[in-house]
Design an enzyme around this catalytic site. Structure first.
Site, PDB file in Angstrom:
ATOM      1  N   HIS A   1       3.790  -1.278   3.957  1.00 19.83           N
ATOM      2  CA  HIS A   1       3.113   0.289   3.565  1.00 19.83           C
ATOM      3  C   HIS A   1       4.371   0.985   3.331  1.00 19.83           C
ATOM      4  O   HIS A   1       5.277   1.114   3.917  1.00 19.83           O
ATOM      5  CB  HIS A   1       2.325   0.659   4.871  1.00 19.83           C
ATOM      6  CG  HIS A   1       1.693   1.915   4.722  1.00 19.83           C
ATOM      7  ND1 HIS A   1       0.305   1.951   3.741  1.00 19.83           N
ATOM      8  CD2 HIS A   1       1.777   3.089   5.097  1.00 19.83           C
ATOM      9  CE1 HIS A   1       0.256   3.268   4.020  1.00 19.83           C
ATOM     10  NE2 HIS A   1       0.862   3.923   4.714  1.00 19.83           N
TER      11      HIS A   1
ATOM     12  N   GLU B   1       1.396   5.426   0.706  1.00 20.25           N
ATOM     13  CA  GLU B   1       0.812   6.620   1.355  1.00 20.25           C
ATOM     14  C   GLU B   1       1.244   7.815   0.788  1.00 20.25           C
ATOM     15  O   GLU B   1       2.421   7.941   0.222  1.00 20.25           O
ATOM     16  CB  GLU B   1       1.227   6.699   2.771  1.00 20.25           C
ATOM     17  CG  GLU B   1       0.662   7.901   3.681  1.00 20.25           C
ATOM     18  CD  GLU B   1       0.927   7.520   5.062  1.00 20.25           C
ATOM     19  OE1 GLU B   1       0.821   6.703   5.567  1.00 20.25           O
ATOM     20  OE2 GLU B   1       1.288   8.711   5.745  1.00 20.25           O
TER      21      GLU B   1
ATOM     22  N   SER C   1       0.883  -1.218  -0.016  1.00 25.77           N
ATOM     23  CA  SER C   1      -0.098  -0.106  -0.090  1.00 25.77           C
ATOM     24  C   SER C   1       0.905   1.303  -0.047  1.00 25.77           C
ATOM     25  O   SER C   1       2.035   0.995   0.452  1.00 25.77           O
ATOM     26  CB  SER C   1      -0.898   0.068   1.195  1.00 25.77           C
ATOM     27  OG  SER C   1      -0.187  -0.136   2.492  1.00 25.77           O
TER      28      SER C   1
ATOM     29  N   ASP D   1      -2.168  14.392  15.692  1.00 23.75           N
ATOM     30  CA  ASP D   1      -1.345  14.919  16.524  1.00 23.75           C
ATOM     31  C   ASP D   1      -1.926  16.388  17.081  1.00 23.75           C
ATOM     32  O   ASP D   1      -2.407  17.199  16.555  1.00 23.75           O
ATOM     33  CB  ASP D   1       0.151  15.473  15.674  1.00 23.75           C
ATOM     34  CG  ASP D   1       1.026  14.277  15.722  1.00 23.75           C
ATOM     35  OD1 ASP D   1       1.172  13.527  16.681  1.00 23.75           O
ATOM     36  OD2 ASP D   1       1.711  13.976  14.298  1.00 23.75           O
TER      37      ASP D   1
ATOM     38  N   PHE E   1      12.669  15.140  11.832  1.00 21.24           N
ATOM     39  CA  PHE E   1      11.375  14.161  12.152  1.00 21.24           C
ATOM     40  C   PHE E   1      11.519  13.208  13.250  1.00 21.24           C
ATOM     41  O   PHE E   1      10.708  12.831  13.826  1.00 21.24           O
ATOM     42  CB  PHE E   1      11.055  14.007  10.864  1.00 21.24           C
ATOM     43  CG  PHE E   1       9.647  13.391  10.817  1.00 21.24           C
ATOM     44  CD1 PHE E   1       8.616  14.580  11.032  1.00 21.24           C
ATOM     45  CD2 PHE E   1       9.078  12.258  10.538  1.00 21.24           C
ATOM     46  CE1 PHE E   1       7.328  14.174  10.930  1.00 21.24           C
ATOM     47  CE2 PHE E   1       7.930  11.973  10.074  1.00 21.24           C
ATOM     48  CZ  PHE E   1       6.846  12.819  10.641  1.00 21.24           C
TER      49      PHE E   1
ATOM     50  N   GLN F   1       4.546   3.073  12.498  1.00 23.35           N
ATOM     51  CA  GLN F   1       5.348   4.108  12.329  1.00 23.35           C
ATOM     52  C   GLN F   1       6.504   3.661  11.515  1.00 23.35           C
ATOM     53  O   GLN F   1       7.089   2.383  11.671  1.00 23.35           O
ATOM     54  CB  GLN F   1       5.663   4.789  13.709  1.00 23.35           C
ATOM     55  CG  GLN F   1       6.685   5.856  14.013  1.00 23.35           C
ATOM     56  CD  GLN F   1       6.147   7.040  13.042  1.00 23.35           C
ATOM     57  OE1 GLN F   1       6.078   7.091  11.836  1.00 23.35           O
ATOM     58  NE2 GLN F   1       5.506   8.014  13.733  1.00 23.35           N
TER      59      GLN F   1
HETATM   60  P1  FAD Z   1      -3.636   6.804  19.991  1.00 25.21           P
HETATM   61  O1  FAD Z   1      -3.771   5.227  19.473  1.00 25.21           O
HETATM   62  O2  FAD Z   1      -5.069   7.525  20.533  1.00 25.21           O
HETATM   63  O3  FAD Z   1      -2.517   6.722  20.695  1.00 25.21           O
HETATM   64  C1  FAD Z   1      -2.173   8.287  21.190  1.00 25.21           C
HETATM   65  C2  FAD Z   1      -1.458   7.876  22.538  1.00 25.21           C
HETATM   66  O4  FAD Z   1      -2.050   8.027  23.509  1.00 25.21           O
HETATM   67  C3  FAD Z   1      -0.417   6.768  22.593  1.00 25.21           C
HETATM   68  O5  FAD Z   1       0.656   7.253  23.309  1.00 25.21           O
HETATM   69  C4  FAD Z   1      -1.311   5.980  23.572  1.00 25.21           C
HETATM   70  O6  FAD Z   1      -0.285   4.902  24.067  1.00 25.21           O
HETATM   71  C5  FAD Z   1      -1.971   6.891  24.417  1.00 25.21           C
HETATM   72  N1  FAD Z   1      -3.152   6.312  24.782  1.00 25.21           N
HETATM   73  C6  FAD Z   1      -4.253   5.949  24.331  1.00 25.21           C
HETATM   74  N2  FAD Z   1      -5.382   5.511  24.980  1.00 25.21           N
HETATM   75  C7  FAD Z   1      -5.295   6.193  26.237  1.00 25.21           C
HETATM   76  C8  FAD Z   1      -5.682   6.528  27.310  1.00 25.21           C
HETATM   77  N3  FAD Z   1      -6.950   6.162  27.641  1.00 25.21           N
HETATM   78  N4  FAD Z   1      -5.130   7.126  28.284  1.00 25.21           N
HETATM   79  C9  FAD Z   1      -3.960   7.574  28.344  1.00 25.21           C
HETATM   80  N5  FAD Z   1      -3.240   7.574  27.281  1.00 25.21           N
HETATM   81  C10 FAD Z   1      -3.820   6.750  26.114  1.00 25.21           C
HETATM   82  N6  FAD Z   1      -1.312  12.248  11.782  1.00 25.21           N
HETATM   83  C11 FAD Z   1      -1.830  13.168  11.359  1.00 25.21           C
HETATM   84  O7  FAD Z   1      -2.398  14.044  11.590  1.00 25.21           O
HETATM   85  N7  FAD Z   1      -2.554  12.781  10.151  1.00 25.21           N
HETATM   86  C12 FAD Z   1      -2.212  11.631   9.459  1.00 25.21           C
HETATM   87  O8  FAD Z   1      -2.788  11.417   8.165  1.00 25.21           O
HETATM   88  C13 FAD Z   1      -1.693  10.600  10.051  1.00 25.21           C
HETATM   89  N8  FAD Z   1      -1.252   9.528   9.549  1.00 25.21           N
HETATM   90  C14 FAD Z   1      -0.775   8.364  10.132  1.00 25.21           C
HETATM   91  C15 FAD Z   1      -0.320   7.199   9.736  1.00 25.21           C
HETATM   92  C16 FAD Z   1       0.312   6.324  10.138  1.00 25.21           C
HETATM   93  C17 FAD Z   1       0.513   4.706   9.651  1.00 25.21           C
HETATM   94  C18 FAD Z   1       0.942   6.728  11.548  1.00 25.21           C
HETATM   95  C19 FAD Z   1       1.996   5.531  12.196  1.00 25.21           C
HETATM   96  C20 FAD Z   1       0.607   7.813  12.164  1.00 25.21           C
HETATM   97  C21 FAD Z   1      -0.052   8.856  11.390  1.00 25.21           C
HETATM   98  N9  FAD Z   1      -0.261   9.980  11.967  1.00 25.21           N
HETATM   99  C22 FAD Z   1      -1.061  10.912  11.534  1.00 25.21           C
HETATM  100  C23 FAD Z   1       0.491  10.507  13.390  1.00 25.21           C
HETATM  101  C24 FAD Z   1      -0.635  10.098  14.489  1.00 25.21           C
HETATM  102  O9  FAD Z   1      -1.719  11.083  14.427  1.00 25.21           O
HETATM  103  C25 FAD Z   1       0.063  10.672  15.718  1.00 25.21           C
HETATM  104  O10 FAD Z   1       0.959   9.555  16.012  1.00 25.21           O
HETATM  105  C26 FAD Z   1      -0.558  10.625  16.882  1.00 25.21           C
HETATM  106  O11 FAD Z   1       0.214  11.406  18.082  1.00 25.21           O
HETATM  107  C27 FAD Z   1      -1.180   9.372  17.488  1.00 25.21           C
HETATM  108  O12 FAD Z   1      -2.215   8.672  16.926  1.00 25.21           O
HETATM  109  P2  FAD Z   1      -2.845   7.154  17.095  1.00 25.21           P
HETATM  110  O13 FAD Z   1      -3.716   7.119  16.243  1.00 25.21           O
HETATM  111  O14 FAD Z   1      -1.626   6.184  17.437  1.00 25.21           O
HETATM  112  O15 FAD Z   1      -3.267   7.520  18.452  1.00 25.21           O
END
Ligand code: FAD
Length: 285
Positions: free
Chosen positions: A263, A18, A16, A110, A213, A173
């Site tokens: 990916h 991106e 895939s 983020d 980064f 990541q």
């Molecule tokens: P989550 O799974 O919600 O986790 C975030 C953090 O919170 C983790 O440290 C987790 O351990 C912690 N956590 C989860 N639940 C709880 C809880 N109940 N209490 C306390 N802590 C908790 N960002 C963008 O803005 N746009 C994009 O298009 C984008 N694409 C991405 C694609 C990929 C493949 C990856 C790996 C990252 C991408 N990101 C993108 C970055 C991502 O948004 C950031 O890494 C963000 O900080 C975390 O997203 P997540 O979905 O992993 O969050």
């Protein structure tokens, strides 16, 4: 032997790609050249990242729509829940489903600098999407642990929650320490996470940018990688060759370790991703 390991690589591989939404007409041209170049490799889906403000978000929708209308590719928008209400997200999810989108990459997003501690997480978005329709959902995973996680185990449990909520694969990541990916994959299996942990491969052409980064994202850059790019600061052509070589070495090891899904963070460029796919045995249909 090298001969043996190369012949073991077969075409039984899913890829895939991106992309990110371009901000200028020149970048848009580069993106579309790349999409056209990579399209014949028949990826499982191509995804488009989602930005932090509404202007960028509209551009994501625009690219997704054009992929749907002008290509045979499966378009998978990224979607984040920071800065969006549940109502807005429900609206968007319904709109996507109606317009034929079946694949979504679901993320928290983020946080803008200085934000208060979040109360909603990616798992909440997975649940919301599943409440709308039977989307095929990908979520993010962090072999070297997400920077906000209290510890590695909590981060792993968070991934398990996202899968249990209905996600069907995790995309990692980017990383360069292959061992850390393999250990992470083992820990996922031990935790009962039974979906593919798809390695996110970042082909490197600009090491200076990568250093900046990687620090923000808690990704380690091993000494050998520094050495590879050392002295090439003003030599883009050689960097390109070295970057391809680094990524090809990585995917060969991963492939030998049984990884079937890859990916690619293309950064909207086709050349390296195309070469790496070719090495993996992925050929135009
Ligand atoms: P989550 O799974 O919600 O986790 C975030 C953090 O919170 C983790 O440290 C987790 O351990 C912690 N956590 C989860 N639940 C709880 C809880 N109940 N209490 C306390 N802590 C908790 N960002 C963008 O803005 N746009 C994009 O298009 C984008 N694409 C991405 C694609 C990929 C493949 C990856 C790996 C990252 C991408 N990101 C993108 C970055 C991502 O948004 C950031 O890494 C963000 O900080 C975390 O997203 P997540 O979905 O992993 O969050």
């Amino acid at each position: 032997s090298l001969n043996q390991s190369l012949s073991e690589l077969n075409g039984d591989i899913n890829v895939s790609f991106e992309f990110f939404p371009p901000s200028t007409p020149e970048m848009e041209q580069i993106l579309w050249n790349s999409i056209r170049r990579l399209e014949p490799l028949n990826p499982k889906f191509v995804s488009v990242t989602y930005g932090a403000n509404s202007g960028v978000r509209d551009r994501t929708h625009g690219v997704i729509e054009r992929i749907q209308q002008e290509t045979d590719l499966v378009a998978a928008p990224h979607l984040t829940l920071v800065d969006a209400s549940d109502e807005e997200l429900l609206e968007l999810a319904k709109h996507y489903w109606k317009s034929g989108i079946r694949d979504i990459v679901a993320l928290r997003g983020d946080l803008p600098a200085g934000s208060p501690k979040p109360t909603r997480f990616a798992v909440d978005l997975v649940r919301l999407l599943r409440s709308v329709a039977d989307f095929d959902i990908s979520v993010a995973a962090y072999p070297e642990v997400h920077p906000d996680a209290s510890n590695a185990q909590a981060d792993l449990i968070n991934l398990k929650r996202k899968i249990d909520a209905g996600a069907s694969r995790a995309i990692t990541q980017f990383f360069f320490d292959v061992e850390s990916y393999l250990r992470f994959r083992d820990r996922c299996v031990a935790a009962g996470i039974d979906v593919e942990i798809v390695p996110g491969i970042l082909p490197v052409t600009n090491f200076t940018q990568l250093k900046r980064f990687a620090g923000m994202t808690n990704v380690s850059l091993p000494g050998w990688l520094h050495k590879q790019f050392d002295g090439l600061e003003n030599d883009a052509g050689t960097r390109q060759l070295v970057g391809a070589n680094v990524a090809i070495d990585m995917v060969k090891v991963l492939s030998r370790e049984g990884v079937k899904d890859f990916h690619f963070y293309t950064l909207n460029r086709a050349e390296l991703t195309y070469a790496i796919c070719h090495t993996l045995g992925v050929r135009p249909k």
